[in-house]
Motif scaffolding. Structure first.
Motif, PDB file in Angstrom:
ATOM      1  N   ARG A 191      19.270  35.499   0.029  1.00 42.25           N
ATOM      2  CA  ARG A 191      19.648  34.413   0.947  1.00 42.25           C
ATOM      3  C   ARG A 191      21.106  34.054   0.753  1.00 42.25           C
ATOM      4  NH1 ARG A 191      15.846  30.151   0.384  1.00 42.25           N
ATOM      5  NH2 ARG A 191      14.420  31.725  -0.399  1.00 42.25           N
ATOM      6  N   TYR A 226      11.511  28.121 -11.386  1.00 42.51           N
ATOM      7  CA  TYR A 226      11.015  28.890 -10.249  1.00 42.51           C
ATOM      8  C   TYR A 226      12.002  28.608  -9.120  1.00 42.51           C
ATOM      9  CZ  TYR A 226       7.977  30.815  -6.658  1.00 42.51           C
ATOM     10  OH  TYR A 226       7.477  31.571  -5.628  1.00 42.51           O
ATOM     11  N   TYR A 246       1.883  33.012  -2.006  1.00 41.97           N
ATOM     12  CA  TYR A 246       2.765  32.108  -1.265  1.00 41.97           C
ATOM     13  C   TYR A 246       1.964  31.081  -0.467  1.00 41.97           C
ATOM     14  CZ  TYR A 246       6.964  34.788  -2.365  1.00 41.97           C
ATOM     15  OH  TYR A 246       8.010  35.383  -3.022  1.00 41.97           O
ATOM     16  N   LYS A 306      12.874  29.967  -6.359  1.00 40.06           N
ATOM     17  CA  LYS A 306      12.440  29.973  -4.960  1.00 40.06           C
ATOM     18  C   LYS A 306      11.946  28.598  -4.543  1.00 40.06           C
ATOM     19  CE  LYS A 306      10.958  34.837  -5.264  1.00 40.06           C
ATOM     20  NZ  LYS A 306      11.187  34.942  -6.735  1.00 40.06           N
ATOM     21  N   THR A 363       9.136  35.096   1.181  1.00 43.36           N
ATOM     22  CA  THR A 363      10.595  35.014   1.054  1.00 43.36           C
ATOM     23  C   THR A 363      10.984  35.107  -0.409  1.00 43.36           C
ATOM     24  OG1 THR A 363      10.681  33.567   2.990  1.00 43.36           O
ATOM     25  CG2 THR A 363      12.630  33.627   1.583  1.00 43.36           C
ATOM     26  N   GLY A 364      11.940  35.963  -0.716  1.00 43.32           N
ATOM     27  CA  GLY A 364      12.404  36.116  -2.084  1.00 43.32           C
ATOM     28  C   GLY A 364      13.695  35.359  -2.331  1.00 43.32           C
ATOM     29  N   ASP A 365      14.543  35.938  -3.182  1.00 45.06           N
ATOM     30  CA  ASP A 365      15.809  35.289  -3.532  1.00 45.06           C
ATOM     31  C   ASP A 365      16.958  35.711  -2.618  1.00 45.06           C
ATOM     32  OD1 ASP A 365      14.724  33.965  -5.858  1.00 45.06           O
ATOM     33  OD2 ASP A 365      14.699  35.926  -6.830  1.00 45.06           O
ATOM     34  N   TYR A 397      17.854  32.163   4.741  1.00 42.53           N
ATOM     35  CA  TYR A 397      16.990  32.978   3.891  1.00 42.53           C
ATOM     36  C   TYR A 397      16.367  34.127   4.678  1.00 42.53           C
ATOM     37  CZ  TYR A 397      13.237  30.082   5.918  1.00 42.53           C
ATOM     38  OH  TYR A 397      12.389  29.429   6.787  1.00 42.53           O
ATOM     39  N   GLU A 419      15.476  34.480 -13.518  1.00 47.02           N
ATOM     40  CA  GLU A 419      15.659  33.082 -13.125  1.00 47.02           C
ATOM     41  C   GLU A 419      16.845  32.460 -13.854  1.00 47.02           C
ATOM     42  OE1 GLU A 419      13.673  31.518 -10.731  1.00 47.02           O
ATOM     43  OE2 GLU A 419      12.880  33.531 -10.437  1.00 47.02           O
TER      44      GLU A 419
END
Length: 312
Positions: A159, A178, A140, A180, A155-157, A119, A75
């Motif tokens: 994007r 966080y 989620y 996301k 959905t992750g990072d 994304y 992060e």
């Protein structure tokens, strides 16, 4: 076209995948009419990841790297990357090749249509255990129910973000991050694309169940006060139940002469209530600990080197 696209890649002990990732990024970028930057963020790797980044930098000027002073976690590594990327559009992806670079042209095409956040939603997750898939699925959905913002599911990072979306995220200086959730919180025009997540190209995942649990707690606490409200409701319900039970015991003793329940039931009740109290105190402590850390106002990270230059 004059526009530049930056690929932001947090890296921690990925020496086995970096060359493969670079070759696939290179093939994709050569088919597109854009200038590219490949920015690797070395998050305190203990293997040869940093040396490989330097080698790639020497043979391709499009490669940039930022070496953080220690391991801060993904992060914070992404936050550092946001400070250094130079592109008009920024694509975040993992170094393990679970995020296919071949999806980049499709992301860019939607960005050209005016979307700020394109994304990639995982249609399936190859190479992951049934338990991990299920816990991720439910996390989620629980977070979405608890939060007041529209959290993107599965959905992750991976994007694409427009420059204005990145500038918005850079204004968020929270230490407990966080990211996301930040993507959802900032708003802007979003577009979903589906993809099949591939298994790791090499090496082992750095995300054990403890780290995943820690990230899950971070997501819930960062974007919802629901645990505090739940604690209040539980406390109120227990108090009401205890009062009603107390009246019942008193009336039963006065009217029928029945003795009050003995030692075993009393100990069980005390242990149960003590457990509930510790849980509630733990929830309060999680929030309080984050307030304490934020008030310190420490820098998010320190960087040691950027593209062969020491950072003072």
């Amino acid at each position: 076209m004059g526009n530049k696209i930056s690929i932001l890649i947090p890296v921690y002990n990925e020496e086995k995948t970096l060359h493969m990732l670079y070759e696939r990024l290179k093939r994709v970028s050569e088919k597109m009419d854009y200038d590219f930057e490949f920015l690797f963020i070395n998050d305190g790797s203990k293997d040869r990841s940093l040396d490989i980044m330097r080698e790639l930098r020497q043979k391709d000027s499009r490669v940039s790297y930022l070496n953080l002073s220690r391991n801060y976690g993904k992060e914070i590594a992404m936050a550092a990357g946001f400070d250094y990327v130079v592109g008009d559009a920024i694509i975040i992806m993992d170094a393990d090749l679970q995020d296919p670079p071949e999806l980049i042209p499709r992301m860019v095409s939607y960005w050209e249509e005016g979307y700020d956040d394109v994304y990639a939603k995982r249609r399936n997750r190859a190479g992951e255990s049934w338990f991990k898939k299920k816990t991720s699925y439910w996390f989620y959905r629980i977070l979405k129910k608890l939060s007041k913002i529209e959290i993107q599911e599965d959905t992750g990072d991976f994007r694409l973000l427009s420059r204005r979306a990145v500038e918005a995220i850079k204004k968020i200086k929270e230490h407990h991050r966080y990211t996301k959730g930040f993507f959802s919180w900032i708003g802007f025009n979003k577009k979903e694309i589906l993809f099949d997540r591939e298994p790791r190209a090499a090496g082992k995942t750095k995300w054990n169940y403890y780290k995943l649990l820690e990230l899950a707690v971070e997501g819930i606490i960062s974007f919802s006060a629901a645990p505090l409200r739940i604690s209040t409701v539980i406390g109120f319900m227990i108090a009401m139940f205890s009062f009603i039970y107390m009246i019942y015991v008193i009336m039963k003793t006065l009217l029928f002469g029945d003795p009050v329940a003995g030692y075993p039931s009393l100990v069980s009740l005390i242990l149960f209530l003590s457990g509930i109290q510790f849980i509630i105190l733990g929830v309060i402590g999680e929030y309080l600990g984050r307030v304490f850390n934020e008030t310190k106002n420490r820098p998010l990270y320190f960087a040691e080197e950027y593209n062969n230059k020491k950072i003072m």
